[in-house]
Design a protein around this motif. Sequence first.
Motif, short mmCIF file in Angstrom:
data_model
loop_
_atom_site.label_atom_id
_atom_site.label_comp_id
_atom_site.label_asym_id
_atom_site.label_seq_id
_atom_site.Cartn_x
_atom_site.Cartn_y
_atom_site.Cartn_z
N VAL A 1 -21.43 -3.73 19.19
CA VAL A 1 -20.05 -3.37 19.76
C VAL A 1 -20.32 -2.25 20.68
O VAL A 1 -19.69 -2.24 21.86
CB VAL A 1 -19.19 -3.03 18.51
CG1 VAL A 1 -17.91 -1.96 19.12
CG2 VAL A 1 -18.97 -4.04 17.61
N ILE A 2 -21.04 -1.23 20.47
CA ILE A 2 -21.30 -0.19 21.37
C ILE A 2 -22.15 -0.80 22.92
O ILE A 2 -21.58 -0.51 23.74
CB ILE A 2 -22.26 0.78 20.88
CG1 ILE A 2 -21.66 1.60 19.92
CG2 ILE A 2 -22.78 1.96 21.93
CD1 ILE A 2 -22.41 2.55 19.02
N ASP A 3 -22.92 -1.85 22.65
CA ASP A 3 -23.62 -2.38 23.84
C ASP A 3 -22.29 -3.28 24.61
O ASP A 3 -22.35 -3.36 25.81
CB ASP A 3 -24.73 -3.80 23.46
CG ASP A 3 -25.80 -2.94 23.04
OD1 ASP A 3 -25.93 -1.81 23.22
OD2 ASP A 3 -26.57 -3.79 22.38
N MET B 1 -30.65 0.31 28.31
CA MET B 1 -29.96 1.57 28.48
C MET B 1 -29.52 2.02 27.29
O MET B 1 -29.81 3.26 27.00
CB MET B 1 -29.05 1.62 29.59
CG MET B 1 -28.50 2.93 30.05
SD MET B 1 -27.19 2.90 31.23
CE MET B 1 -25.89 2.12 30.52
N VAL B 2 -28.75 1.33 26.51
CA VAL B 2 -28.27 1.61 25.20
C VAL B 2 -29.33 1.78 24.09
O VAL B 2 -29.17 2.83 23.68
CB VAL B 2 -27.08 0.41 25.03
CG1 VAL B 2 -26.56 0.82 23.59
CG2 VAL B 2 -25.84 0.44 25.90
N GLU B 3 -30.10 0.79 24.34
CA GLU B 3 -30.98 0.94 22.95
C GLU B 3 -32.09 2.23 23.22
O GLU B 3 -32.44 2.96 22.26
CB GLU B 3 -31.85 -0.36 22.72
CG GLU B 3 -30.95 -1.47 22.15
CD GLU B 3 -31.56 -2.80 21.86
OE1 GLU B 3 -32.94 -2.89 22.39
OE2 GLU B 3 -30.95 -3.69 21.65
N ASP B 4 -32.47 2.14 24.52
CA ASP B 4 -33.59 3.24 24.69
C ASP B 4 -33.30 4.64 25.10
O ASP B 4 -33.83 5.57 25.11
CB ASP B 4 -34.58 2.63 25.81
CG ASP B 4 -35.07 1.29 25.09
OD1 ASP B 4 -35.36 1.12 24.09
OD2 ASP B 4 -35.48 0.39 26.17
N LEU B 5 -32.08 4.75 25.59
CA LEU B 5 -31.47 6.08 26.22
C LEU B 5 -30.42 6.52 25.63
O LEU B 5 -30.43 7.69 25.04
CB LEU B 5 -31.00 5.97 27.70
CG LEU B 5 -32.09 5.37 28.89
CD1 LEU B 5 -31.50 5.14 30.07
CD2 LEU B 5 -33.39 6.47 28.51
N LEU B 6 -29.18 5.92 25.33
CA LEU B 6 -28.13 6.19 24.60
C LEU B 6 -27.95 6.66 23.44
O LEU B 6 -27.61 7.57 22.87
CB LEU B 6 -26.94 5.44 25.19
CG LEU B 6 -26.38 5.47 26.54
CD1 LEU B 6 -25.31 4.52 27.02
CD2 LEU B 6 -26.18 6.73 27.01
N THR C 1 -29.08 0.81 13.51
CA THR C 1 -29.41 -0.53 13.35
C THR C 1 -29.88 -0.89 11.82
O THR C 1 -30.03 -1.90 11.33
CB THR C 1 -30.41 -1.14 14.30
OG1 THR C 1 -31.62 -0.07 14.15
CG2 THR C 1 -30.10 -1.24 15.85
N SER C 2 -30.08 0.25 11.23
CA SER C 2 -30.73 0.32 9.97
C SER C 2 -29.40 0.62 9.04
O SER C 2 -29.78 0.59 7.61
CB SER C 2 -31.74 1.32 9.64
OG SER C 2 -31.45 2.66 9.76
N LEU D 1 -29.94 9.31 21.68
CA LEU D 1 -29.19 10.57 21.91
C LEU D 1 -27.93 10.70 20.97
O LEU D 1 -27.63 11.79 20.42
CB LEU D 1 -28.63 10.75 23.25
CG LEU D 1 -29.60 10.81 24.57
CD1 LEU D 1 -28.93 10.82 25.82
CD2 LEU D 1 -30.33 11.94 24.42
N VAL D 2 -27.18 9.47 20.72
CA VAL D 2 -26.21 9.56 19.82
C VAL D 2 -26.77 9.68 18.34
O VAL D 2 -26.14 10.64 17.61
CB VAL D 2 -25.60 8.20 19.80
CG1 VAL D 2 -24.21 7.75 18.63
CG2 VAL D 2 -24.76 8.13 21.11
N GLY D 3 -28.09 9.12 18.26
CA GLY D 3 -28.59 9.18 16.86
C GLY D 3 -28.85 10.70 16.43
O GLY D 3 -28.79 10.99 15.50
N MET D 4 -29.44 11.47 17.68
CA MET D 4 -29.67 12.68 17.66
C MET D 4 -28.50 13.53 17.38
O MET D 4 -28.48 14.70 16.48
CB MET D 4 -30.50 13.27 18.76
CG MET D 4 -31.13 14.93 19.02
SD MET D 4 -31.52 15.38 20.37
CE MET D 4 -30.20 15.37 21.41
N LEU D 5 -27.42 13.45 18.04
CA LEU D 5 -26.21 14.29 17.71
C LEU D 5 -25.67 13.93 16.38
O LEU D 5 -24.91 14.89 15.78
CB LEU D 5 -25.01 13.67 18.72
CG LEU D 5 -25.45 14.30 20.30
CD1 LEU D 5 -24.45 13.54 21.15
CD2 LEU D 5 -25.45 15.82 20.44
#
Length: 131
Positions: free
Chosen positions: A75-77, A36-41, A55-56, A44-48
């Motif tokens: 940490v976010i996970d 959920m964090v890697e594929d969804l959230l 990760t890079s 979206l955070v990267g887009m914002l």
Amino acid sequence: MGFVKEFKEFAVKGNVMDMAVGVIIGGAFGKIVTSMVEDLLMPLVGMLTGGVDFTSLSLTVGDANVKYGNLLQNVIDFVIVAFCIFLMVKGINKFKKAPEPAPEAPATPSPEEKLLTEIRDLLKEKNSETL
């Protein structure tokens, strides 16, 4: 033979089995939350944040390449998993039966108790006079 029997009793106890089930379900739940964090959230955070892939992210100090983005991702996970577990425990606690409050002792004795106390005291007086 006593050692094997003792180990068998320990391994089959309810607490050990409950813990094993909890670990297995926790591992599966962790995979769901990580996905959920890697594929969804995170997309979206990267887009914002302008398309930043956490990760890079890295920092070059001299010859060392410090990759702090993966740490940030973990940490976010962790925060999301901890929050989900908090919500689950909170929900389970609502279903638990609340302990019944202990009955409070009356502040003043009832009229029957007063009468019985007087009778007891009179009987004590009468018994002490006859001795």
